[in-house]
Design a protein around this motif. Structure first.
Motif, PDB file in Angstrom:
ATOM      1  N   SER A 194      86.593 -30.041  36.452  1.00  0.00           N
ATOM      2  CA  SER A 194      87.199 -29.073  37.357  1.00  0.00           C
ATOM      3  C   SER A 194      87.612 -29.644  38.720  1.00  0.00           C
ATOM      4  O   SER A 194      87.038 -30.637  39.186  1.00  0.00           O
ATOM      5  N   HIS A 232      91.719 -26.554  30.437  1.00  0.00           N
ATOM      6  CA  HIS A 232      91.302 -25.743  29.282  1.00  0.00           C
ATOM      7  C   HIS A 232      92.282 -24.618  29.012  1.00  0.00           C
ATOM      8  O   HIS A 232      92.242 -24.010  27.951  1.00  0.00           O
ATOM      9  N   ILE A 247      81.316 -24.056  40.962  1.00  0.00           N
ATOM     10  CA  ILE A 247      81.582 -25.386  40.375  1.00  0.00           C
ATOM     11  C   ILE A 247      81.388 -26.468  41.438  1.00  0.00           C
ATOM     12  O   ILE A 247      82.336 -27.070  41.929  1.00  0.00           O
ATOM     13  N   MET A 307      87.283 -14.650  37.843  1.00  0.00           N
ATOM     14  CA  MET A 307      86.212 -15.197  37.010  1.00  0.00           C
ATOM     15  C   MET A 307      86.229 -16.719  37.075  1.00  0.00           C
ATOM     16  O   MET A 307      87.298 -17.333  37.104  1.00  0.00           O
ATOM     17  N   ALA A 319      77.825 -23.136  38.076  1.00  0.00           N
ATOM     18  CA  ALA A 319      78.747 -22.280  37.301  1.00  0.00           C
ATOM     19  C   ALA A 319      78.546 -22.315  35.793  1.00  0.00           C
ATOM     20  O   ALA A 319      79.455 -21.977  35.050  1.00  0.00           O
ATOM     21  N   MET A 320      77.362 -22.734  35.335  1.00  0.00           N
ATOM     22  CA  MET A 320      77.156 -22.837  33.894  1.00  0.00           C
ATOM     23  C   MET A 320      75.899 -22.077  33.460  1.00  0.00           C
ATOM     24  O   MET A 320      75.106 -22.574  32.678  1.00  0.00           O
ATOM     25  N   LYS A 348      91.696 -12.179  32.689  1.00  0.00           N
ATOM     26  CA  LYS A 348      91.155 -13.124  31.708  1.00  0.00           C
ATOM     27  C   LYS A 348      90.953 -12.405  30.375  1.00  0.00           C
ATOM     28  O   LYS A 348      90.446 -11.289  30.340  1.00  0.00           O
ATOM     29  N   HIS A 360      84.481 -34.547  28.022  1.00  0.00           N
ATOM     30  CA  HIS A 360      83.253 -33.768  27.918  1.00  0.00           C
ATOM     31  C   HIS A 360      82.114 -34.514  27.225  1.00  0.00           C
ATOM     32  O   HIS A 360      80.986 -34.023  27.194  1.00  0.00           O
ATOM     33  N   ASP A 407      90.700 -19.556  40.245  1.00  0.00           N
ATOM     34  CA  ASP A 407      89.849 -19.241  41.403  1.00  0.00           C
ATOM     35  C   ASP A 407      88.462 -19.855  41.224  1.00  0.00           C
ATOM     36  O   ASP A 407      87.774 -20.129  42.209  1.00  0.00           O
ATOM     37  N   GLY A 408      88.045 -20.102  39.969  1.00  0.00           N
ATOM     38  CA  GLY A 408      86.771 -20.778  39.737  1.00  0.00           C
ATOM     39  C   GLY A 408      86.863 -22.221  40.182  1.00  0.00           C
ATOM     40  O   GLY A 408      86.049 -22.716  40.978  1.00  0.00           O
ATOM     41  N   ALA A 409      87.891 -22.908  39.718  1.00  0.00           N
ATOM     42  CA  ALA A 409      88.058 -24.329  40.052  1.00  0.00           C
ATOM     43  C   ALA A 409      88.257 -24.536  41.554  1.00  0.00           C
ATOM     44  O   ALA A 409      87.902 -25.575  42.098  1.00  0.00           O
ATOM     45  N   VAL A 419      91.239 -28.371  35.322  1.00  0.00           N
ATOM     46  CA  VAL A 419      90.348 -28.339  34.156  1.00  0.00           C
ATOM     47  C   VAL A 419      91.172 -28.620  32.890  1.00  0.00           C
ATOM     48  O   VAL A 419      90.818 -29.451  32.087  1.00  0.00           O
ATOM     49  N   HIS A 429      85.133 -17.355  26.929  1.00  0.00           N
ATOM     50  CA  HIS A 429      85.671 -18.470  27.721  1.00  0.00           C
ATOM     51  C   HIS A 429      85.833 -19.678  26.797  1.00  0.00           C
ATOM     52  O   HIS A 429      86.922 -20.202  26.627  1.00  0.00           O
ATOM     53  N   GLU A 431      78.800 -29.342  41.663  1.00  0.00           N
ATOM     54  CA  GLU A 431      77.672 -30.163  41.199  1.00  0.00           C
ATOM     55  C   GLU A 431      77.068 -30.988  42.327  1.00  0.00           C
ATOM     56  O   GLU A 431      75.851 -31.131  42.427  1.00  0.00           O
TER      57      GLU A 431
END
Ligand SMILES: Cc1ncc(C[n+]2csc(CCOP(=O)(O)OP(=O)(O)O)c2C)c(N)n1
Length: 611
Positions: free
Chosen positions: A114, A71, A360, A174, A337-338, A279, A423, A143-145, A69, A294, A362
């Motif tokens: 991601s 970020h 995550i 998270m 995830a959004m 986090k 983005h 762990d999200g990605a 990501v 975030h 799509e």
């Protein structure tokens, strides 16, 4: 301490107490800049010590680091020569909020979307081996990605590759919201003592059964529990797919991490280091509500982030969906995830059984909603325009081919501003227009979004509604005609020029018309409403009067709405206003609109010149 550090070589010279002081200074600097410029706060606060250990132990002059990501790369930017520019973070002309290879030689791969890091890193490792070079390749992934399909595909491939690749799993439990899927449950088991204790019991039970010596071994097991914890338990998963697993290690303990990095030296093949972080670490408000911090706009550090109370398109969509779902029980909402970003939080609370956060993923989400529609549900899937790019084939192959009644709410369409190239949602009109059986709408304001959502849910075929980030502009529309399939709306009649706006650019068309009318140029303004099908009849009637057609959109020129109109309407003078066929860098939307000639003054000037 941060004053003394500019480059990785400076970090390497510090002793452990100095590194701890550096961590504290970095947190202050990140809080200071992000509270002014906005940005990704909680993820960066959580990765401070891990980045210090990484930069301090590895040689990032040549060892490739790929941030998933991206970020969470602010700390890395601070330690790799960009400290003095850090106050320009995400500003027009300033440093980007994500790794950019054109910004620094220390950024080895551009990211923003991601779950790409392990694939990119494996590619680099394979290239290194074939080209007989020597350096480490390190993917840093949350762990999200890790829940994204690409990451899992890459793990699968990397596991059997035998390439020397280090994957650092930054596990803070998270994604943006709490991780919910099976993978996160598995990581929780690795993280907590529970699995260890229960497995320990199982092992003891098994060993006890061994004749004569079993009981004696069983007693000793308690003593070597740490060894077992580290050596046996994790092997059950990561090692089975070909990785050497190290950890878990405390991601706020620099020494422990450097120690575990040292242990990679004698290991061949792919290695996964499991790092546990918190986090939002070090800023009370962000620790308590990491999802809120975030990604954030500017805020007051002492009181924390306050709600602006301003409505945005996502919230309008979410509220309307709650209302429609009350009447129609077949409506379900799906997010990758959004939940908060796409305005689905109230829906999730109100209808938990009809709400699905697939993490995550799509592509999976889009095919899953196709399955839901096939069986008679009415799925609504809000998804950011740039992330929908991932699911292009799923929209083609699983939704449109079968003409399934899925409503895709394309959020953050158009130029998003500070998050930059990765983005921006400047391609959706282009790629969605190419898909057979697809209908595409774009509302001029909030009320029209509500009307379109209602229309789309009843439509029962593939349909997308695209709307921008943020709220309405200054221009306010007073009239809202009924939505009819493929029909545009003449908002203002005139005789010299027709301006055809789509979505938020309909307001721009009205603003430009106001300026032109001051010069006695009579303008007809049409709100396109549909990018597909294009309302050729209404447009043709208008240009038969005015003889000049102008289109305005916040999409790329390439394959966009304007080009679609040009291809459909013959023998007419057409000028298209759109973003150029380029990746548009970060900056505020007004700055970028000015740069690319899309603000009202620039459009007015150009039309006037032509007339
Ligand atoms: C394809 C794609 N979908 C969604 C996002 C939005 N997004 C950015 S960060 C993030 C969560 C990442 O969680 P994790 O990897 O655990 O990192 P953390 O922020 O927790 O450190 C999401 C969903 C994205 N960048 N790319």
């Amino acid at each position: 301490m941060l004053n003394k550090v500019n480059m990785p070589s400076d970090v390497k010279k510090l002793n452990i107490d100095e590194k701890k002081e550096l961590a504290s200074d970095i947190r202050k600097e990140i809080l200071n800049v992000v509270s002014k410029n906005g940005g990704h706060l909680a993820s960066n606060l959580g990765i401070v010590e891990l980045t210090i250990a990484l930069v301090s132990y590895f040689n990032v002059e040549k060892d490739r680091v790929v941030f998933d990501v991206g970020h969470q790369s602010y700390v890395y930017k601070l330690l790799t020569g960009r400290k003095n520019k850090f106050s320009t973070l995400r500003k027009f002309g300033g440093i980007a909020g994500f790794p950019r290879t054109d910004e620094s030689k220390f950024d080895y791969f551009d990211t923003g979307h991601s779950s790409t890091s392990i694939s990119a890193a494996l590619g680099m490792a394979r290239a290194r081996d074939l080209l007989n070079k020597k350096y480490n390749v390190i993917a840093v992934i949350g762990d999200g990605a890790l829940t994204g399909g690409m990451a899992l595909e890459a793990l699968n491939d990397a596991g059997i590759s035998r390439s020397r690749l280090i994957v650092i799993l930054n596990d803070n439990e998270m994604s943006i919201s709490k991780n919910t899927g099976g993978l996160s449950q598995f990581l929780t088991k690795l993280r907590t003592k529970k699995l260890y204790v229960s497995s320990n019991k199982k092992i003891k039970k098994f060993v006890n059964k061994i004749p004569f010596i079993g009981k004696r071994i069983s007693k000793r097991i308690g003593k070597i529990k740490n060894g077992i914890k580290e050596m046996i338990i994790p092997k059950m998963y990561f090692e089975n797919i070909g990785f050497t697993y190290l950890g878990p290690v405390d991601g706020h303990n620099i020494e422990a991490m450097e120690d575990i990095f040292r242990r990679t030296e004698n290991i061949d093949g792919p290695i996964l280091i499991h790092v546990l972080t918190k986090k939002g670490k070090g800023y009370k408000f962000a620790e308590e509500e990491p999802n809120k911090y975030h990604a954030t706009g500017a805020f007051d550090l002492t009181v924390g982030k306050q709600s602006s109370g301003k409505l945005d398109y996502s919230a309008v969509m979410g509220n309307k969906l709650v209302e429609l779902a009350r009447e129609d029980k077949r409506i379900v909402a799906v997010t990758a995830a959004m939940e908060e970003g796409t305005g689905l939080s109230s829906f999730a609370k109100k209808y938990p059984k009809r709400f699905f956060d697939v993490e995550i993923a799509e592509q999976h989400a889009l095919t899953m909603v196709a399955g839901m529609a096939r069986e008679g549900l009415k799925p609504v899937i809000p998804i950011y325009s740039s992330f929908l790019q991932r699911g292009f084939d799923q929209v083609v192959h699983d939704i449109c081919l079968q003409k399934l009644g899925v409503v895709i709410c394309v959020d953050r369409a158009g130029c998003v501003g500070a998050d930059g190239e990765t983005h921006n949602g400047l391609l959706d009109l282009s790629y969605l227009r190419t898909i057979p059986n697809m209908t595409i709408m774009a509302p001029k304001d909030f009320i029209e979004l509500e009307d379109m959502l209602e229309f789309a849910i009843k439509y029962d075929k593939p349909i997308a509604i695209r709307y921008p980030r943020g709220g309405e502009g200054e221009y306010k529309f007073t009239k809202h005609n009924k939505i009819m399939l493929g029909k545009s709306e003449v908002i203002k009649e005139g005789s010299d020029v027709t301006i055809l706006g789509i979505g938020k650019m309909t307001a721009r068309a009205m603003e430009v018309a106001e300026l032109l009318e001051q010069d006695n140029i009579s303008v007809e303004v049409i709100n396109a409403r549909f990018a597909k099908p294009i309302d050729i009849k209404t447009i043709t009637e208008s240009i038969n009067k005015t003889k000049l057609l102008v289109t305005i959109e916040d999409n790329s020129i390439s394959g966009g709405f304007g080009e679609g109109v040009k291809a459909s309407i013959r023998n007419c003078n057409i000028i298209n206003f759109a973003y150029p066929d380029k990746f548009i860098k970060h900056g505020s939307v007004p700055e970028l609109e000015e740069k690319y000639g899309l603000n009202k003054e620039a459009i007015y000037k150009k039309i006037k010149e032509i007339i």
